[in-house]
Design a protein around this motif. Structure first.
Motif, PDB file in Angstrom:
ATOM      1  N   LEU A 265      -1.353   3.927  -0.178  1.00 31.41           N
ATOM      2  CA  LEU A 265      -1.688   2.861   0.026  1.00 31.41           C
ATOM      3  C   LEU A 265      -1.979   1.748  -1.211  1.00 31.41           C
ATOM      4  O   LEU A 265      -2.175   0.366  -1.077  1.00 31.41           O
ATOM      5  N   ILE A 266      -3.552   2.156  -2.202  1.00 26.82           N
ATOM      6  CA  ILE A 266      -3.257   1.320  -3.322  1.00 26.82           C
ATOM      7  C   ILE A 266      -2.540   0.960  -4.334  1.00 26.82           C
ATOM      8  O   ILE A 266      -2.865  -0.006  -4.609  1.00 26.82           O
ATOM      9  N   ALA A 267      -1.663   1.772  -4.002  1.00 25.64           N
ATOM     10  CA  ALA A 267      -0.211   0.931  -4.783  1.00 25.64           C
ATOM     11  C   ALA A 267       0.532  -0.296  -4.398  1.00 25.64           C
ATOM     12  O   ALA A 267      -0.071  -1.257  -4.445  1.00 25.64           O
ATOM     13  N   THR A 268      -0.157  -0.295  -2.592  1.00 25.54           N
ATOM     14  CA  THR A 268       0.262  -2.091  -2.297  1.00 25.54           C
ATOM     15  C   THR A 268      -1.430  -2.870  -2.599  1.00 25.54           C
ATOM     16  O   THR A 268      -1.042  -3.931  -3.226  1.00 25.54           O
ATOM     17  N   ALA A 269      -2.226  -2.272  -2.717  1.00 32.41           N
ATOM     18  CA  ALA A 269      -3.696  -3.026  -2.940  1.00 32.41           C
ATOM     19  C   ALA A 269      -3.333  -3.476  -4.620  1.00 32.41           C
ATOM     20  O   ALA A 269      -3.518  -5.229  -5.169  1.00 32.41           O
TER      21      ALA A 269
ATOM     22  N   GLU B  22       0.413 -11.935   2.625  1.00 28.52           N
ATOM     23  CA  GLU B  22      -0.489 -11.578   3.559  1.00 28.52           C
ATOM     24  C   GLU B  22       0.094  -9.841   3.278  1.00 28.52           C
ATOM     25  O   GLU B  22       1.217  -9.138   3.036  1.00 28.52           O
ATOM     26  N   VAL B  23      -0.572  -9.325   4.181  1.00 29.29           N
ATOM     27  CA  VAL B  23      -0.176  -7.731   3.864  1.00 29.29           C
ATOM     28  C   VAL B  23       0.060  -7.076   5.341  1.00 29.29           C
ATOM     29  O   VAL B  23      -0.599  -7.905   6.660  1.00 29.29           O
TER      30      VAL B  23
ATOM     31  N   ALA C 236      -8.709  -5.807  -1.711  1.00 28.27           N
ATOM     32  CA  ALA C 236      -7.993  -6.055  -2.277  1.00 28.27           C
ATOM     33  C   ALA C 236      -6.776  -6.615  -0.822  1.00 28.27           C
ATOM     34  O   ALA C 236      -5.478  -7.832  -0.952  1.00 28.27           O
ATOM     35  N   LEU C 237      -6.734  -5.631  -0.104  1.00 27.21           N
ATOM     36  CA  LEU C 237      -5.699  -6.435   0.851  1.00 27.21           C
ATOM     37  C   LEU C 237      -5.855  -7.099   1.864  1.00 27.21           C
ATOM     38  O   LEU C 237      -5.000  -8.032   2.900  1.00 27.21           O
TER      39      LEU C 237
END
Ligand code: FAD
Length: 500
Positions: free
Chosen positions: A72-76, A108-109, A234-235
């Motif tokens: 998840l943090i990789a996307t953030a 956008e996520v 961040a997301l």
């Protein structure tokens, strides 16, 4: 989890025991990093190994904690990097990002897709571990294991099958020469803020969300709380971080924690310090968190990140004479022995240091000790750890607080990341490198790196601490120009002392 109950494969020549004694029977309870790493080591040493796992191989580390959170943090992280785009002269779709209306985001996520990726990646890693264990001949039993004395494990089988021996039809009895308990921990819950899996969540329930929480209240500002607060911020969620302490990350380097809190605030997060959450209840369309002083905080969702409890209940510890601490953790020494002969424990159930890397090391050490291999006792001084905020905080060796408390004479120096030429080129502004060296010998005692990808950058300091290198040794080693690691050599140079 698929049941993998292969026959024991023929040991390869290097797995053959040196003499004709029967192979030791090792039973591992728990298939997280503490358990599966130990199973591999034991098998390599020629033991007959059975691993009992309740939920899925890889444990909480792979299925609910490390792997999902870091995915998840990789996307953030990508979103954070994208925020630097205008500074680096990048336009979005031909429109200068700087011209966008206030609050608008260039990207956008889609949380449903992010979480689908997270869950699939975790499942794939779990399958890889299952395949690896199967390929070397570890027998995996799905079910709940508990001790029945120090040399016997009873498994309540998940599939209802069993191999009798005095136990009920759905249970199996495993006799063992060596038992390793690696049962991990689960999220701590508060009776007045019970998670419902929809609005009030533990970190294991986050991956069921299909849309971004509008306003996420994160209760707890330790590592887990800070990582998720930073990631959701961040997301694109509005995040309120409720912290009972003076500042976030209370156990960490004070300068690093201060910097992260400042970055959090700059990025629009509400950080409520000295605010103890007392309850969390659902409202018509969200959650209401009440603080000990009567104030309330509203959110669309609430993440409870208030620590973990060891999974040691119902393990039959008393039947074997395995002692626990008041917090319920299993007492172990530096070679992972419990108070019962032949019973070892590793990982979060011991409460030594809740990290996957430490769990795996404790498991390996246990098997080396139990099976007569060379043993190097656990040394927490050389553990490298990373907090995956943006920027990350990586630490190794002695902390400033322990140095102050121990009275060791040390020198320290800090270099701001903003001075580093590569950081300037990359548009990185927040961070620093800090080193501690012994005042007389110059030996590097510890360090802190606060930077994007600090978890990678800290390795030279880890080497210095574990190999007892001096600050001069570090300073005299080449670094690439320009590079972020150049700051590590540079800060070491500032610690040079002619008499050291
Ligand atoms: C959100 C979060 C993020 C984290 N991120 C990191 C990180 O980035 N890096 C890091 O190093 N650490 C991280 N950690 C810590 C890490 O997850 C743990 O230290 C690690 O999982 C401990 O491994 P373990 O083998 O002790 O236990 P676990 O991984 O919890 O595995 C224990 C297994 O035992 C099984 N089990 C329990 N009881 C029984 C029983 N009676 N019978 C059979 N099976 C049983 C459970 O089902 C589980 O699968 C994180 C933790 C959290 C909460």
């Amino acid at each position: 989890m698929t049941a993998t109950t292969p026959g024991i494969a023929e040991p390869t020549p290097e797995q053959q025991p040196q003499d004709e004694r029967p192979a030791s029977r090792v039973v591992v309870v728990g298939g997280g990093p503490g358990g599966y790493e130990a199973a591999l080591v034991a098998r390599r040493a020629g033991a007959d190994v059975t691993l009992v796992e309740l939920q899925g191989l890889g444990g909480a580390a792979v299925l609910t904690d490390v792997v999902p959170s870091k995915t998840l943090i990789a996307t953030a992280e990508w979103m954070t990097i994208a925020e630097r785009a205008p500074e680096l002269g990048i336009r979005d779709g031909g429109v200068p990002v700087t011209d966008a209306p206030p609050g608008a985001r260039a990207h956008e996520v889609d949380l449903a897709r992010v979480n689908a990726r997270v869950v699939e990646l975790a499942a794939a890693q779990s399958r890889d571990i299952a395949a690896r264990l199967e390929s070397v001949g570890v027998r995996v039993v799905d079910g709940h294991g508990r001790l029945d004395g120090p040399q016997r494990v009873v498994v309540d089988r998940a599939d209802g099958g069993g191999r009798g021996d005095g136990a009920s039809s759905s249970s199996e009895v495993l006799d063992a020469d060596v038992v390793l308990l690696a049962t991990g921990a689960t999220p701590r819950t508060l009776p007045e803020a019970m998670p419902d899996g929809e609005r009030i969540l533990t970190w294991t329930q986050l991956y069921g969300l299909t849309s971004l929480p509008e306003r996420l209240v994160v209760v707890g500002s330790g590592v887990t709380g800070a990582e998720f607060a930073g990631a959701y911020n961040a997301l694109g969620s509005h995040v309120v971080l409720v912290s009972s302490r003076d500042r976030v990350l209370p156990g960490e380097d004070a300068d690093a924690a201060e910097l992260i809190e400042e970055v959090f605030r700059q990025r629009g997060m509400e950080v409520m310090s000295r605010s103890r959450a007392q309850s969390a209840v659902r409202t018509a369309d969200g959650v209401l968190v009440t603080l000990a002083d009567g104030r309330t905080v509203e959110g669309s969702h609430c993440l409870m990140a208030v620590g973990s409890v060891p999974s040691t209940h119902g393990l039959g510890l008393e039947t074997a004479g395995v002692r626990t601490t008041r917090s319920g953790h299993i007492e172990v020494d530096r070679v992972s022995r419990t108070s019962a002969r032949g019973v070892y424990a590793a990982g979060d159930c011991t409460g030594i240091l809740p990290l996957a890397s430490v769990a795996a090391m404790q498991g390996r050490i246990a098997m080396a000790h139990a099976l007569g291999d060379a043993v190097v006792p656990l040394d927490l001084q050389v553990v490298a750890a990373n907090i995956f905020t943006a920027p990350e905080i990586a630490t190794v060796g002695a902390s400033q607080r322990t140095l102050e408390e121990s009275g060791v004479r040390y020198r320290t120096s800090t270099l701001e990341l903003a001075r580093n030429p590569r950081a300037k080129m990359l548009g990185m502004h927040d961070g620093f490198v800090k080193l501690f060296a012994h005042a007389t010998t110059g030996i590097v005692l510890g360090g802190v790196v606060v930077a994007p990808r600090a978890g990678e950058l800290v390795f030279p300091i880890t080497l210095a601490v574990s190999q007892r290198l001096t600050a001069d040794d570090v300073a005299q080693s080449f670094t690439v120009y320009p590079s972020l690691s150049g700051s590590i050599a540079e800060v070491a140079r500032t610690l040079h002392h002619p008499e050291a």
